[in-house]
Scaffold this motif. Structure first.
Motif, short mmCIF file in Angstrom:
data_model
loop_
_atom_site.label_atom_id
_atom_site.label_comp_id
_atom_site.label_asym_id
_atom_site.label_seq_id
_atom_site.Cartn_x
_atom_site.Cartn_y
_atom_site.Cartn_z
N LYS A 211 -88.45 -0.65 -26.23
CA LYS A 211 -89.68 -0.08 -25.69
C LYS A 211 -89.93 1.31 -26.27
O LYS A 211 -91.06 1.63 -26.69
CB LYS A 211 -89.59 0.00 -24.17
CG LYS A 211 -90.84 0.55 -23.50
CD LYS A 211 -90.68 0.57 -21.99
CE LYS A 211 -91.92 1.14 -21.30
NZ LYS A 211 -91.77 1.17 -19.82
N LYS A 288 -89.67 -15.63 -22.20
CA LYS A 288 -89.64 -14.95 -20.91
C LYS A 288 -88.58 -15.58 -20.00
O LYS A 288 -87.79 -14.88 -19.35
CB LYS A 288 -91.02 -15.04 -20.27
CG LYS A 288 -91.12 -14.36 -18.92
CD LYS A 288 -92.54 -14.52 -18.36
CE LYS A 288 -92.63 -13.94 -16.96
NZ LYS A 288 -93.98 -14.16 -16.38
N GLU A 295 -91.78 -9.93 -16.73
CA GLU A 295 -92.95 -10.02 -17.61
C GLU A 295 -92.49 -9.77 -19.03
O GLU A 295 -91.54 -9.02 -19.28
CB GLU A 295 -94.04 -9.02 -17.19
CG GLU A 295 -93.61 -7.58 -17.14
CD GLU A 295 -94.74 -6.65 -16.68
OE1 GLU A 295 -95.68 -7.12 -16.01
OE2 GLU A 295 -94.66 -5.45 -17.02
N HIS A 297 -93.21 -8.46 -22.88
CA HIS A 297 -94.01 -7.48 -23.61
C HIS A 297 -93.93 -7.74 -25.12
O HIS A 297 -93.07 -8.49 -25.59
CB HIS A 297 -93.51 -6.07 -23.31
CG HIS A 297 -93.83 -5.61 -21.91
ND1 HIS A 297 -94.77 -4.64 -21.64
CD2 HIS A 297 -93.33 -5.99 -20.72
CE1 HIS A 297 -94.84 -4.44 -20.33
NE2 HIS A 297 -93.97 -5.25 -19.75
N TYR A 299 -92.78 -5.85 -27.29
CA TYR A 299 -91.51 -5.37 -27.82
C TYR A 299 -90.34 -6.30 -27.46
O TYR A 299 -89.19 -5.99 -27.75
CB TYR A 299 -91.22 -3.94 -27.38
CG TYR A 299 -91.37 -3.66 -25.90
CD1 TYR A 299 -90.41 -4.06 -24.98
CD2 TYR A 299 -92.50 -2.98 -25.43
CE1 TYR A 299 -90.55 -3.80 -23.63
CE2 TYR A 299 -92.66 -2.71 -24.08
CZ TYR A 299 -91.68 -3.13 -23.18
OH TYR A 299 -91.82 -2.86 -21.84
N ASP A 300 -90.64 -7.45 -26.83
CA ASP A 300 -89.59 -8.43 -26.52
C ASP A 300 -89.59 -9.61 -27.49
O ASP A 300 -88.86 -10.58 -27.28
CB ASP A 300 -89.80 -8.96 -25.09
CG ASP A 300 -89.61 -7.90 -24.03
OD1 ASP A 300 -88.67 -7.09 -24.17
OD2 ASP A 300 -90.40 -7.87 -23.07
N VAL A 498 -97.79 -9.27 -22.21
CA VAL A 498 -98.44 -7.99 -21.97
C VAL A 498 -98.77 -7.36 -23.32
O VAL A 498 -97.88 -7.11 -24.13
CB VAL A 498 -97.53 -7.05 -21.16
CG1 VAL A 498 -98.18 -5.67 -21.00
CG2 VAL A 498 -97.20 -7.65 -19.80
N ASP A 500 -99.16 -4.46 -24.92
CA ASP A 500 -98.85 -3.05 -24.68
C ASP A 500 -99.77 -2.14 -25.48
O ASP A 500 -100.11 -2.45 -26.63
CB ASP A 500 -97.40 -2.77 -25.05
CG ASP A 500 -96.44 -3.62 -24.26
OD1 ASP A 500 -96.12 -3.24 -23.13
OD2 ASP A 500 -96.01 -4.68 -24.77
#
Length: 602
Positions: A211, A288, A295, A297, A299-300, A498, A500
């Motif tokens: 993140k 996920k 949740e 993102h 960056y995942d 998400v 971001d």
């Protein structure tokens, strides 16, 4: 500790002697090229006077190119052994100067051909003496309707240096001037983010690190988004200028002209991926679930879904794994691979001063050499399989085609290398009993689909949209570019992820947007490779043999025609849809594995 080159055993170093047994022969070839340049000058003003003249100038130019490839490739590969060598840098420079001299000497050939009347051209090309060069000449002449007058061509040539200014601006900003902040790594150390370490940060198992890296990088890009929008907008306007000036219907049509790729290939790719975008949404849901996130993102997306598995694979074991993984290609193919592995095609290990990375290279007269910097990892095993795919493709093309057709286009290049990777990963998945290893291999394969098919197609669609906007008289601003890019991320990754803040300016860090509709070839190449590999794995001997024939075709026809002869129609959406059908199966297979684990835990 990095070894000196002298410390590495000869069997692990490439043998460049097939190219030049000694450097006196290299010098002799440079002198020979100078004589050939004098010879090619004798045809100036006479190219279309007779079949003999046309044949003579074609063969002289091809011989010049053949020798220049040997001269440059040898000196550059020797320099890659030790990048600090002044001797080989000097030889590389000599080769480059000679190439410019040859290019200038041959510059009259195509304009003289283009200036001939259609009837005269057909008469010359139709002569039996030029039969071997007919496709080569017709390919040159495809550009006749897009070639301007001599005076206009001179004007376009004179602005060539200016035309690269948008990319130069981007490169200076992105590579030289841009500085990213420091973040705290997994070990508590403060580390400056760089282009080189950003993806490793995104692969980190520590979500806080991912993140921080994501937010820091894109906050920096956001601060310069107007400058990047100006450079990218200028690049698109440049492409539009050239396409209009050369009388193409669009920038996309102009970009695809070189390999004679129908626009339908590009459009079908986007359409087919869009029809199968639900499978990417399912993959996001799987990520996920597998990572046990509330949740997911942006960056995942890069970090493995399964804990990294330590696999120390020494080079000799890697060779065995590659041979086993490629068995479905048959004995003829494997014999070429074995020759490459055992006959010093490969420069295996890192040494002081050696160029980093990996490649397959060589010339029509040399072995199809491979440069590695092998470390005992699974990724390096895949690199060996990948580069060997390129080298066998080159070997077959050169063995079965004359020099004029001994190479192959970028559109085809990644197919052979990726087929090898796909065969190897399928072999590993099918022959692994360990559940964690199977998940690890599936994760690897799924990420190839995400990064190469879906992501590159998203890039391709972005390029198409922004060029069409300019062609329709619209403008490109930081806000409009970000809105387009954000919308594409939502479409490709779905509602569950998400988006971001910052991801909307990712377009600012992608250098490929200055490569003029280049990236779609990653997606088409990967899809074609999966299509071929699946048929080969199924035991379809005819499909395997057609694939081998494809490898032997070089550039003897246009890329889509070569693939059509091998049973693959890239002007249809079928190859893309078949590949993405496989992706869907892999998502389901991974999900089944974690469902079983959850049942056991319950």
């Amino acid at each position: 500790m990095i070894k000196e080159r002298e410390e590495i055993a000869e069997i692990y170093k490439w043998n460049l002697e097939k190219l030049y047994s000694d450097e006196d022969k290299w010098i002799s070839d440079t002198e020979y090229v100078d004589k050939l340049i004098e010879e090619v000058e004798t045809y100036r003003g006479k190219v279309g006077k007779s079949v003999e003249n046309l044949l003579g100038v074609v063969e002289a130019e091809l011989e010049i190119n053949r020798k220049l490839e040997n001269i440059y490739t040898y000196s550059k590969m020797k320099l890659d052994e030790n990048t600090s060598s002044d001797r080989y840098q000097g030889m590389v420079d000599r080769g480059q100067v000679l190439s410019v001299k040859a290019s200038e000497a041959c510059s009259y050939i195509v304009p003289e051909l283009m200036a001939l009347e259609e009837e005269k051209l057909e008469e010359l090309i139709g002569d039996k003496k030029l039969e071997q060069y007919r496709h080569y000449l017709r390919d040159i002449l495809r550009g006749k309707s897009h070639t301007l007058s001599e005076a206009e061509e001179m004007i376009l040539a004179s602005v060539g240096e200016i035309s690269g200014s948008s990319y130069q601006l981007y490169s200076m900003m992105n590579d030289a001037d841009l500085r990213f902040p420091e973040i705290e790594d997994e070990n508590g150390n403060m580390v400056e983010i760089t282009h080189g370490n950003y993806i490793p940060f995104m692969e980190s198992g520590d979500r806080r690190v991912r993140k921080d890296a994501f937010q820091s990088l894109y906050k920096t890009y956001s601060g310069f988004k107007n400058t990047f929008a100006t450079s990218l907008g200028s690049e698109v306007k440049k492409n539009r200028f050239y396409s209009k000036t050369r009388k193409y219907g669009s920038s996309l049509e102009h970009a695809l002209h070189g390999d004679n790729i129908p626009v339908a290939v590009y459009e079908n790719l986007i359409e087919a991926v869009e029809k199968n975008v639900d499978k990417m949404h399912s993959y996001i849901s799987l990520r996920k679930k597998a990572m046990k996130l509330d949740e997911i993102h942006m960056y995942d997306l890069y970090t493995p879904m399964v804990k990294d598995i330590e696999m120390k694979i020494e080079y000799e074991e890697a060779k065995r794994m590659v041979l086993e993984g490629l068995e479905a290609l048959g004995e003829e193919y494997l014999e070429v691979v074995k020759e490459g592995l055992d006959s010093r095609w490969i420069d295996v290990y890192e040494s002081r001063g050696k160029r980093s990375g990996a490649y397959s290279w060589g010339t029509y007269d040399s072995e199809p050499y491979i440069l590695l910097n092998y470390h005992d990892t699974l990724d390096n095993v895949f690199t060996l399989a990948h580069e060997m795919g390129h080298s066998v493709h080159s070997y077959y093309s050169r063995e079965n085609q004359p020099y004029v057709y001994g190479g192959y286009s970028i559109f085809l290049a990644e197919i052979a290398s990726t087929v090898n990777e796909v065969l190897l990963i399928n072999h590993l998945i099918a022959n692994t009993e360990n559940r964690e290893k199977k998940k690890y291999f599936l994760n690897h394969y799924l990420e190839q689909f995400r990064g190469t098919v879906y992501r590159q197609t998203m890039f391709a669609e972005f390029e198409k949209i922004i060029h069409e906007r300019v062609e329709a008289g619209g403008a490109l601003t930081a806000e409009s570019l970000s809105a387009i890019y954000s919308g594409l991320n939502r479409k490709y990754y779905g509602e569950e992820i998400v988006l971001d803040p910052g991801i909307e300016v990712e377009w600012a860090r992608i250098p490929h947007f200055y490569y003029n509709f280049y990236v779609y070839q990653y997606a088409t190449g990967f899809s074609a490779a999966v299509y071929f590999a699946e048929r080969i794995i199924s035991g379809d001997v005819e499909a395997r043999d057609l694939y081998i024939e494809f490898l032997k075709s070089g550039s003897s026809d246009y890329p889509t025609e070569i693939l059509r002869k091998a049973g693959l129609d890239m002007t249809s959406s079928e190859p893309i849809e078949k590949a993405l059908e496989k992706f869907g199966e892999l998502v389901a297979e991974y999900e089944a594995l974690i469902d079983v684990e959850e049942e056991k835990e319950a």
